[in-house]
Design a protein around this motif. Structure first.
Motif, PDB file in Angstrom:
ATOM      1  N   ILE A  22      24.752  40.716  53.812  1.00 29.78           N
ATOM      2  CA  ILE A  22      23.482  41.425  54.061  1.00 29.78           C
ATOM      3  C   ILE A  22      23.054  41.215  55.516  1.00 29.78           C
ATOM      4  O   ILE A  22      22.689  42.162  56.210  1.00 29.78           O
ATOM      5  N   LYS A  23      23.142  39.971  55.992  1.00 35.27           N
ATOM      6  CA  LYS A  23      22.755  39.664  57.375  1.00 35.27           C
ATOM      7  C   LYS A  23      23.639  40.414  58.366  1.00 35.27           C
ATOM      8  O   LYS A  23      23.146  41.000  59.339  1.00 35.27           O
ATOM      9  N   GLU A  24      24.972  40.396  58.129  1.00 32.70           N
ATOM     10  CA  GLU A  24      25.909  41.063  59.042  1.00 32.70           C
ATOM     11  C   GLU A  24      25.674  42.565  59.073  1.00 32.70           C
ATOM     12  O   GLU A  24      25.648  43.174  60.150  1.00 32.70           O
ATOM     13  N   GLN A  25      25.501  43.178  57.891  1.00 34.59           N
ATOM     14  CA  GLN A  25      25.294  44.629  57.841  1.00 34.59           C
ATOM     15  C   GLN A  25      23.979  45.029  58.501  1.00 34.59           C
ATOM     16  O   GLN A  25      23.910  46.049  59.182  1.00 34.59           O
ATOM     17  N   ALA A  26      22.940  44.225  58.299  1.00 30.68           N
ATOM     18  CA  ALA A  26      21.638  44.525  58.908  1.00 30.68           C
ATOM     19  C   ALA A  26      21.758  44.503  60.433  1.00 30.68           C
ATOM     20  O   ALA A  26      21.224  45.382  61.121  1.00 30.68           O
ATOM     21  N   THR A  27      22.485  43.522  60.966  1.00 32.87           N
ATOM     22  CA  THR A  27      22.676  43.425  62.412  1.00 32.87           C
ATOM     23  C   THR A  27      23.522  44.598  62.911  1.00 32.87           C
ATOM     24  O   THR A  27      23.182  45.229  63.913  1.00 32.87           O
ATOM     25  N   ALA A  28      24.605  44.904  62.199  1.00 34.96           N
ATOM     26  CA  ALA A  28      25.511  45.982  62.613  1.00 34.96           C
ATOM     27  C   ALA A  28      24.824  47.354  62.604  1.00 34.96           C
ATOM     28  O   ALA A  28      25.095  48.197  63.461  1.00 34.96           O
TER      29      ALA A  28
END
Length: 176
Positions: A22-28
């Motif tokens: 979730i954190k990675e996708q939000a940043t991406a």
């Protein structure tokens, strides 16, 4: 910006992977401002294995990840399309935020678990135990009192044929 806590249902034992994803996708996708905090509620647990103290992590809510976020269509779809996520806690596919009081209680419980690890074993009065650590190591005894708050036991150990009460920590004894 009004952020609220939501419980996201994930596959069991994949909570940390889901939180990271979730954190990675939000940043991406440039949506990280919508997500304030992503948390897998855990606590430290101390247990005795083969005479040694072992510290491990225990999840409060297996299968759930808590997310403090602003609920928008983009944020909703980001989480729903995350691998190993089955959905939000709520009804009729409508995410319902958990109360602020409940979120505060969970965060306090997580913080307390980090500061003071809990023993994973519970003892009962009258139970037979063996002392694993300290001056009475390898003695057997019966549990007379259990103090859950301080993680201590009063054990009647037989010394010179007489039962003698000894106060010990949970980590110093093991079940027979």
């Amino acid at each position: 910006m009004t952020t609220r806590w939501y419980a996201v249902h994930a596959y069991s034992n994949f909570e940390n992977k889901v939180a990271d994803s979730i954190k990675e996708q939000a940043t991406a996708k440039g949506l990280s401002e919508l997500f304030e905090q992503v948390l897998v509620p855990t606590e430290e647990v101390v247990e005795m294995r083969r005479g040694r103290k072992v510290t491990s992590e225990r999840r409060f809510f297996p299968g759930y990840v808590l997310v403090k976020m602003e609920m928008t269509d983009e944020a909703y779809h980001l989480i729903k399309n995350t691998p190993k996520v089955t959905g939000f806690l709520g009804s009729d596919n409508k995410p319902i935020p958990i109360t602020e009081a409940e979120a505060t209680r969970i965060l306090h419980q997580v913080q307390e678990g980090v500061e003071r690890p809990r023993p994973s074993i519970s003892f009962e009065i009258g139970e037979q135990v063996r002392v694993a650590d300290g001056p009475f190591a390898s003695f057997n005894g019966l549990v007379e009192e259990v103090d859950e708050e301080r993680s201590r036991l009063k054990v009647a150990v037989s010394i010179f044929g007489r039962p003698t009460p000894v106060e010990l920590e949970f980590g110093q004894v093991e079940k027979v």
